[in-house]
Design a protein around this motif. Structure first.
Motif, PDB file in Angstrom:
ATOM      1  N   LYS A  46      61.697  42.594  58.470  1.00 20.82           N
ATOM      2  CA  LYS A  46      60.562  42.836  59.370  1.00 20.82           C
ATOM      3  C   LYS A  46      61.059  43.549  60.629  1.00 20.82           C
ATOM      4  O   LYS A  46      62.001  43.104  61.263  1.00 20.82           O
ATOM      5  N   GLU A  47      60.416  44.663  60.984  1.00 24.85           N
ATOM      6  CA  GLU A  47      60.772  45.311  62.250  1.00 24.85           C
ATOM      7  C   GLU A  47      59.948  44.679  63.365  1.00 24.85           C
ATOM      8  O   GLU A  47      58.810  44.279  63.168  1.00 24.85           O
ATOM      9  N   ILE A  48      60.559  44.580  64.534  1.00 23.96           N
ATOM     10  CA  ILE A  48      59.906  43.971  65.689  1.00 23.96           C
ATOM     11  C   ILE A  48      59.565  45.085  66.678  1.00 23.96           C
ATOM     12  O   ILE A  48      60.427  45.891  67.033  1.00 23.96           O
ATOM     13  N   LYS A  49      58.301  45.091  67.116  1.00 29.78           N
ATOM     14  CA  LYS A  49      57.823  46.131  68.022  1.00 29.78           C
ATOM     15  C   LYS A  49      57.459  45.532  69.374  1.00 29.78           C
ATOM     16  O   LYS A  49      57.105  44.361  69.477  1.00 29.78           O
ATOM     17  N   ASP A  50      57.540  46.362  70.404  1.00 26.96           N
ATOM     18  CA  ASP A  50      57.105  45.942  71.736  1.00 26.96           C
ATOM     19  C   ASP A  50      55.589  46.082  71.840  1.00 26.96           C
ATOM     20  O   ASP A  50      54.913  46.459  70.862  1.00 26.96           O
ATOM     21  N   GLY A  51      55.037  45.808  73.005  1.00 27.56           N
ATOM     22  CA  GLY A  51      53.598  45.867  73.210  1.00 27.56           C
ATOM     23  C   GLY A  51      52.989  47.240  73.029  1.00 27.56           C
ATOM     24  O   GLY A  51      51.783  47.379  72.817  1.00 27.56           O
ATOM     25  N   ASN A  52      53.814  48.283  73.088  1.00 29.78           N
ATOM     26  CA  ASN A  52      53.338  49.661  72.920  1.00 29.78           C
ATOM     27  C   ASN A  52      53.508  50.174  71.491  1.00 29.78           C
ATOM     28  O   ASN A  52      53.243  51.339  71.223  1.00 29.78           O
ATOM     29  N   GLY A  53      54.006  49.312  70.605  1.00 29.99           N
ATOM     30  CA  GLY A  53      54.198  49.720  69.214  1.00 29.99           C
ATOM     31  C   GLY A  53      55.543  50.351  68.918  1.00 29.99           C
ATOM     32  O   GLY A  53      55.799  50.770  67.788  1.00 29.99           O
ATOM     33  N   LYS A  54      56.423  50.422  69.909  1.00 26.44           N
ATOM     34  CA  LYS A  54      57.764  50.982  69.703  1.00 26.44           C
ATOM     35  C   LYS A  54      58.647  49.926  69.040  1.00 26.44           C
ATOM     36  O   LYS A  54      58.688  48.770  69.461  1.00 26.44           O
ATOM     37  N   VAL A  55      59.381  50.328  68.012  1.00 25.75           N
ATOM     38  CA  VAL A  55      60.295  49.412  67.326  1.00 25.75           C
ATOM     39  C   VAL A  55      61.470  49.116  68.247  1.00 25.75           C
ATOM     40  O   VAL A  55      62.174  50.028  68.682  1.00 25.75           O
ATOM     41  N   ILE A  56      61.666  47.820  68.551  1.00 22.80           N
ATOM     42  CA  ILE A  56      62.804  47.438  69.397  1.00 22.80           C
ATOM     43  C   ILE A  56      63.907  46.770  68.578  1.00 22.80           C
ATOM     44  O   ILE A  56      65.062  46.776  68.982  1.00 22.80           O
ATOM     45  N   ILE A  57      63.521  46.190  67.427  1.00 28.13           N
ATOM     46  CA  ILE A  57      64.507  45.648  66.487  1.00 28.13           C
ATOM     47  C   ILE A  57      64.171  46.213  65.120  1.00 28.13           C
ATOM     48  O   ILE A  57      63.168  45.828  64.500  1.00 28.13           O
ATOM     49  N   PRO A  58      64.981  47.146  64.626  1.00 28.94           N
ATOM     50  CA  PRO A  58      64.727  47.701  63.295  1.00 28.94           C
ATOM     51  C   PRO A  58      64.873  46.632  62.206  1.00 28.94           C
ATOM     52  O   PRO A  58      65.578  45.627  62.392  1.00 28.94           O
ATOM     53  N   ALA A  59      64.224  46.850  61.095  1.00 30.58           N
ATOM     54  CA  ALA A  59      64.351  45.942  59.956  1.00 30.58           C
ATOM     55  C   ALA A  59      65.810  45.823  59.549  1.00 30.58           C
ATOM     56  O   ALA A  59      66.599  46.764  59.695  1.00 30.58           O
ATOM     57  N   ASN A  60      66.188  44.657  59.084  1.00 30.46           N
ATOM     58  CA  ASN A  60      67.536  44.368  58.574  1.00 30.46           C
ATOM     59  C   ASN A  60      68.641  44.568  59.603  1.00 30.46           C
ATOM     60  O   ASN A  60      69.742  44.990  59.264  1.00 30.46           O
ATOM     61  N   SER A  61      68.345  44.218  60.851  1.00 26.05           N
ATOM     62  CA  SER A  61      69.331  44.359  61.920  1.00 26.05           C
ATOM     63  C   SER A  61      70.186  43.111  62.098  1.00 26.05           C
ATOM     64  O   SER A  61      69.687  41.989  62.021  1.00 26.05           O
ATOM     65  N   ILE A  62      71.457  43.349  62.371  1.00 26.80           N
ATOM     66  CA  ILE A  62      72.351  42.289  62.839  1.00 26.80           C
ATOM     67  C   ILE A  62      72.046  42.134  64.326  1.00 26.80           C
ATOM     68  O   ILE A  62      71.974  43.126  65.052  1.00 26.80           O
ATOM     69  N   LEU A  63      71.862  40.901  64.785  1.00 24.79           N
ATOM     70  CA  LEU A  63      71.558  40.655  66.188  1.00 24.79           C
ATOM     71  C   LEU A  63      72.731  39.961  66.873  1.00 24.79           C
ATOM     72  O   LEU A  63      73.389  39.104  66.275  1.00 24.79           O
ATOM     73  N   ILE A  64      72.954  40.330  68.118  1.00 31.24           N
ATOM     74  CA  ILE A  64      74.037  39.767  68.915  1.00 31.24           C
ATOM     75  C   ILE A  64      73.411  39.124  70.148  1.00 31.24           C
ATOM     76  O   ILE A  64      72.674  39.788  70.882  1.00 31.24           O
ATOM     77  N   PHE A  65      73.687  37.856  70.351  1.00 27.51           N
ATOM     78  CA  PHE A  65      73.153  37.147  71.503  1.00 27.51           C
ATOM     79  C   PHE A  65      74.277  36.528  72.317  1.00 27.51           C
ATOM     80  O   PHE A  65      75.201  35.941  71.758  1.00 27.51           O
ATOM     81  N   ASP A  66      74.171  36.655  73.621  1.00 25.53           N
ATOM     82  CA  ASP A  66      75.035  35.958  74.565  1.00 25.53           C
ATOM     83  C   ASP A  66      74.107  34.965  75.257  1.00 25.53           C
ATOM     84  O   ASP A  66      73.206  35.372  75.998  1.00 25.53           O
ATOM     85  N   ILE A  67      74.303  33.677  75.002  1.00 22.91           N
ATOM     86  CA  ILE A  67      73.359  32.646  75.425  1.00 22.91           C
ATOM     87  C   ILE A  67      74.037  31.615  76.316  1.00 22.91           C
ATOM     88  O   ILE A  67      75.112  31.109  75.985  1.00 22.91           O
ATOM     89  N   SER A  68      73.374  31.278  77.414  1.00 18.89           N
ATOM     90  CA  SER A  68      73.790  30.170  78.280  1.00 18.89           C
ATOM     91  C   SER A  68      72.694  29.114  78.213  1.00 18.89           C
ATOM     92  O   SER A  68      71.540  29.401  78.550  1.00 18.89           O
ATOM     93  N   LEU A  69      73.064  27.921  77.762  1.00 19.63           N
ATOM     94  CA  LEU A  69      72.119  26.815  77.641  1.00 19.63           C
ATOM     95  C   LEU A  69      72.090  26.052  78.953  1.00 19.63           C
ATOM     96  O   LEU A  69      73.025  25.335  79.295  1.00 19.63           O
ATOM     97  N   THR A  70      71.013  26.240  79.714  1.00 14.96           N
ATOM     98  CA  THR A  70      70.880  25.614  81.023  1.00 14.96           C
ATOM     99  C   THR A  70      70.697  24.115  80.885  1.00 14.96           C
ATOM    100  O   THR A  70      71.436  23.324  81.460  1.00 14.96           O
TER     101      THR A  70
END
Length: 161
Positions: A134-158
Motif C-alpha cells: 500500500k502506498e501512503i499519500k499526504d493530504g494533497n495526494g502526493k505519495v510519501i511512502i511508496p509501496a513495498n518500502s523499507i522504513l527507518i525510524f529513530d524513536i525516543s520513548l518519552t
C-alpha cells in the motif's frame, strides 16, 4: 438446569477471555518474508550501518539507549518522538505524538517493547511489517511512502501508561 449451567460457564469463559485481552489488541504474529529480511540486511550492509540485532519477525534494530523501568505493551498509551525515513534518506514523517501501541504498524508494535521509558531505538522495518504493498499519500495526494518500502525510524520513548 443443565442448559443454564452451560450458558453460565460459556458467559464466564467469554468474559474472562475478553477481560484478559484488555484493550482488544493482540499479537498478529506476522513474520516478514525472507526476501524482505534480506533486502533490509543488504541495505544495512551496503551503507555500513549497524545490523547486529534482528527480531524473529524480521526487522532489524539498534538500541541506542535502553531506558528504565518496564517496557510498553500493546495496550500502552505511548508518548514518543520519532523521525521516519525511506532508504533514499527522504524524511516522510517527523513528530512528537501519543497513541495506543497496538493501533500502529507491526514494526512499531514489536520494536517499541524492546526499550523502556526514556529509551531510544532505531528500527529498520521491512514492508510487510509496515505498509506492505500500500502506498501512503499526504493530504494533497502526493505519495510519501511508496509501496513495498523499507522504513527507518529513530524513536525516543518519552513515557507510557
Amino acid at each position: 438446569m443443565r442448559n443454564l449451567v452451560w450458558g453460565f460457564l460459556c458467559f464466564v469463559l467469554f468474559y474472562s477471555c475478553k477481560k484478559e485481552s484488555g484493550c482488544g489488541y493482540s499479537d498478529q504474529n506476522i513474520v516478514a518474508p525472507v526476501s524482505e529480511q534480506q533486502a533490509v540486511k543488504s541495505y544495512l550492509d551496503s551503507n555500513s550501518l549497524y545490523s547486529g540485532s534482528k527480531d524473529a519477525c524480521g526487522f532489524y534494530y539498534e538500541v541506542v539507549k535502553e531506558g528504565d523501568g518496564n517496557s510498553p505493551n500493546l495496550c500502552s498509551q505511548v508518548e514518543l518522538s520519532y523521525i521516519g525515513k525511506l532508504t533514499n534518506g527522504d524524511v516522510f514523517d517527523q513528530a512528537s505524538t501519543a497513541f495506543t501501541l497496538g493501533s500502529t504498524i507491526e514494526g512499531f508494535r514489536k520494536g517499541l517493547p524492546i526499550i523502556k521509558k526514556g529509551g531510544r531505538i532505531k528500527l529498520y522495518i521491512p514492508p510487510s511489517l509496515a505498509y506492505g504493498s500500500k502506498e501512503i499519500k499526504d493530504g494533497n495526494g502526493k505519495v510519501i511512502i511508496p509501496a513495498n518500502s523499507i522504513l527507518i525510524f529513530d524513536i525516543s520513548l518519552t513515557t507510557f501508561y
